[in-house]
Design a protein around this motif. Structure first.
Motif, PDB file in Angstrom:
ATOM      1  N   TRP A   1       3.586  11.638 -10.317  1.00 50.24           N
ATOM      2  CA  TRP A   1       2.429  10.818 -10.682  1.00 50.24           C
ATOM      3  C   TRP A   1       2.823   9.751 -11.691  1.00 50.24           C
ATOM      4  CZ3 TRP A   1      -1.947  10.658  -8.253  1.00 50.24           C
ATOM      5  CH2 TRP A   1      -3.090  10.124  -8.861  1.00 50.24           C
TER       6      TRP A   1
ATOM      7  N   SER B   1       0.830  -1.203   0.000  1.00 50.49           N
ATOM      8  CA  SER B   1       0.000   0.000   0.000  1.00 50.49           C
ATOM      9  C   SER B   1       0.865   1.254   0.000  1.00 50.49           C
ATOM     10  CB  SER B   1      -0.902  -0.036   1.242  1.00 50.49           C
ATOM     11  OG  SER B   1      -1.543   1.190   1.432  1.00 50.49           O
TER      12      SER B   1
ATOM     13  N   GLN C   1      -4.625   5.240   4.181  1.00 52.45           N
ATOM     14  CA  GLN C   1      -3.437   4.795   3.435  1.00 52.45           C
ATOM     15  C   GLN C   1      -2.196   5.591   3.838  1.00 52.45           C
ATOM     16  OE1 GLN C   1      -3.864   4.950  -0.846  1.00 52.45           O
ATOM     17  NE2 GLN C   1      -2.016   3.723  -1.192  1.00 52.45           N
TER      18      GLN C   1
ATOM     19  N   ASN D   1       0.632   3.307  -3.478  1.00 54.34           N
ATOM     20  CA  ASN D   1       0.140   2.508  -4.603  1.00 54.34           C
ATOM     21  C   ASN D   1      -1.316   2.826  -4.882  1.00 54.34           C
ATOM     22  OD1 ASN D   1       2.091   0.888  -5.747  1.00 54.34           O
ATOM     23  ND2 ASN D   1       1.574  -0.940  -4.571  1.00 54.34           N
ATOM     24  N   TRP D   2      -1.669   2.879  -6.131  1.00 53.06           N
ATOM     25  CA  TRP D   2      -3.079   3.021  -6.512  1.00 53.06           C
ATOM     26  C   TRP D   2      -3.565   1.658  -6.998  1.00 53.06           C
ATOM     27  CZ3 TRP D   2      -3.317   6.886  -3.802  1.00 53.06           C
ATOM     28  CH2 TRP D   2      -2.673   8.093  -4.013  1.00 53.06           C
TER      29      TRP D   2
ATOM     30  N   ARG E   1      -8.042   9.364   1.413  1.00 52.48           N
ATOM     31  CA  ARG E   1      -7.203   8.189   1.660  1.00 52.48           C
ATOM     32  C   ARG E   1      -6.373   8.378   2.934  1.00 52.48           C
ATOM     33  NH1 ARG E   1      -6.369   4.759  -3.118  1.00 52.48           N
ATOM     34  NH2 ARG E   1      -7.808   5.526  -4.673  1.00 52.48           N
TER      35      ARG E   1
ATOM     36  N   MET F   1      -7.448   4.630 -10.663  1.00 54.47           N
ATOM     37  CA  MET F   1      -6.627   5.814 -10.391  1.00 54.47           C
ATOM     38  C   MET F   1      -7.473   6.883  -9.715  1.00 54.47           C
ATOM     39  SD  MET F   1      -3.566   5.233 -11.563  1.00 54.47           S
ATOM     40  CE  MET F   1      -2.812   6.857 -11.514  1.00 54.47           C
ATOM     41  N   PRO F   2      -6.942   7.525  -8.650  1.00 52.26           N
ATOM     42  CA  PRO F   2      -7.632   8.708  -8.129  1.00 52.26           C
ATOM     43  C   PRO F   2      -7.336   9.905  -9.034  1.00 52.26           C
ATOM     44  CG  PRO F   2      -5.748   8.123  -6.736  1.00 52.26           C
ATOM     45  CD  PRO F   2      -5.741   7.175  -7.914  1.00 52.26           C
TER      46      PRO F   2
ATOM     47  N   ASP G   1       0.827   6.874 -13.885  1.00 55.37           N
ATOM     48  CA  ASP G   1      -0.375   6.161 -14.334  1.00 55.37           C
ATOM     49  C   ASP G   1       0.113   5.097 -15.309  1.00 55.37           C
ATOM     50  OD1 ASP G   1      -2.641   5.310 -15.754  1.00 55.37           O
ATOM     51  OD2 ASP G   1      -3.601   7.271 -15.634  1.00 55.37           O
TER      52      ASP G   1
ATOM     53  N   LYS H   1      -2.894  -3.326  -9.665  1.00 53.38           N
ATOM     54  CA  LYS H   1      -2.032  -2.153  -9.469  1.00 53.38           C
ATOM     55  C   LYS H   1      -2.094  -1.310 -10.743  1.00 53.38           C
ATOM     56  CE  LYS H   1       1.246  -4.355  -6.308  1.00 53.38           C
ATOM     57  NZ  LYS H   1       2.571  -5.003  -6.172  1.00 53.38           N
TER      58      LYS H   1
ATOM     59  N   HIS I   1       0.917   4.665  -9.265  1.00 49.44           N
ATOM     60  CA  HIS I   1       1.391   5.055  -7.943  1.00 49.44           C
ATOM     61  C   HIS I   1       1.744   6.532  -7.953  1.00 49.44           C
ATOM     62  CE1 HIS I   1       5.548   4.414  -9.625  1.00 49.44           C
ATOM     63  NE2 HIS I   1       5.853   5.389  -8.782  1.00 49.44           N
TER      64      HIS I   1
END
Ligand code: AMP
Length: 383
Positions: free
Chosen positions: A330, A217, A372, A311-312, A369, A316-317, A332, A342, A345
């Protein structure tokens, strides 16, 4: 420099980040994966094929100067077959050891590296016997092909043995099973290390990791660890690298309890707990892996301040909160959202621990989050 082509078996985010980091070196890449939408294929030519298909592997070998992995579960025989045709790093032997939790734990023990109590299991009777010797709580795991907490069953009490066997027993005959004592650890640490073709060995500062449901995480680096603990952890990694004549990046995952380290596993590749090195270290794990497999000088592995990777998982946020931070970065991976996957991140970097904690709190609040970011924030605040 010649336009060398690096072949990568496995086309996920690790291959993708490797290709991105190799671009400034003038490298070309060829990625092989079993699926046509492997996300590294967005940045490098993708060969779709089965790792056991000699025709596909043969084409791969013909088109690359050196081969490496983003995926450790490429069949060891395929890696062997390939290594007769093109240099392969890490070696198929190192890969074979790291693919098998039993071989791996046996090697750790042989090298004097402490491990949780464990036993190989091939039948229900052996599971019962192991529960008596290893004790409960423990975890039944597949020997091969498990990752991110998959292929694991937590046995909290002897009464759970039936459920554990129902869940995983059928795999005793295929991928094999191992039972391991559950370690009530205080912290999880990893050593991300690199060894060159000439034997030069370097490690990044220790990383502290938090998992949720067996999946990473958050990672914080440098970890909270005194010099003696760090020296012990790095010594274990060096011993394993030398014993396996390892070339490339690997991660050694460790549990820490009462100042004692127990080895969990060795990942024979660039590792999720080393993603922070892209912005948080002088040289990233991806670039040093490429340098190692190509026989180039290794880059400095020193940290640039303090970094935390989040980690996302699943989806994705929104990127805004992270991009709005001065040290926000970032990633993606260009994947379709899917539960448990995954997909990307973020790394936050700052010169001082308190500034990093504040940035993490802001991002945690903005993205909802808080849970997290809470463990790394507590670590940074000295809790
Ligand atoms: P693994 O796939 O073995 O790396 O396991 C994933 C995560 O599950 C680890 O990072 C730990 O958080 C947890 N875990 C695995 N094995 C054990 C163990 N023997 N004791 C305690 N936690 C474990």
């Amino acid at each position: 420099m010649n336009r060398l082509t690096v072949g990568i078996l496995g086309g996920g985010q690790l291959a993708r980040m490797m290709a991105l980091s190799g671009a400034p070196l003038g490298l070309r890449f060829l990625v092989m994966d079993t699926v046509a939408d492997a996300c590294a294929g967005q940045f490098a030519p993708l060969l779709v094929g089965d790792y056991r298909d000699e025709a596909a592997l043969g084409e791969f070998a013909a088109r690359v100067d050196v081969a490496t992995f983003d995926f450790e579960n490429v069949p060891a025989e395929s890696a062997e077959w390939l290594s007769a045709r093109v240099p392969v790093f890490p070696s198929p032997r190192a890969l074979a050891v790291a693919q098998d939790r039993l071989a791996e734990k046996t090697l750790f023990r042989e090298q004097g590296i402490p491990v949780p109590a464990f036993a190989a299991i091939s039948s229900r009777e052996e599971l019962d016997a192991a529960l008596a010797t290893v004790g409960v709580p423990c975890i039944l795991k597949t020997r091969r092909l498990g990752y991110d907490g998959k292929g694991q069953f937590r046995i909290r009490a002897l009464a759970d043995a039936d459920a554990a066997w129902d869940a995983l027993g059928a795999q005793a005959a295929t991928v094999g099973l191992i039972v391991e004592a559950f370690v009530p650890f205080e912290r999880e640490l990893s050593v991300v290390a690199v060894r060159g073709r000439d034997g030069e060995f370097r490690t990044w500062p220790l990383t502290e990791n938090w998992h949720v449901d067996g999946v990473l995480s958050a990672s914080l680096a440098p970890a909270r660890a005194d010099a003696a603990l760090a020296e012990t952890a790095i010594g274990y990694a060096r011993r394993l690298a030398e014993r396996l004549d390892y070339v490339g990046v690997f991660a050694l995952e460790l549990f820490c309890r009462d100042g004692v380290l127990l080895a969990n596993e060795l990942a024979p590749r660039v590792h999720n707990s080393g993603h922070w090195t892209i912005e948080g270290a002088e040289t990233s794990q991806f670039q040093n892996h490429l340098r190692a497999v190509l026989g180039l000088p290794l880059g400095d592995t020193g940290a640039l301040g303090h970094a935390c990777m989040l980690n996302w998982i699943g989806a994705m946020p929104a990127a805004g909160a992270v991009l709005g931070e001065p040290g926000g970065h970032w990633h993606d991976y260009g994947k379709e959202p899917r539960e448990g996957r995954k997909v990307g991140h973020a790394t936050l970097r700052a010169d001082a621990p308190q500034a990093l904690a504040t940035a993490l709190e802001q991002v945690g609040r903005a993205l909802g989050r808080e849970a997290q970011v809470a463990p790394p924030v507590a670590a940074l605040r000295g809790a």
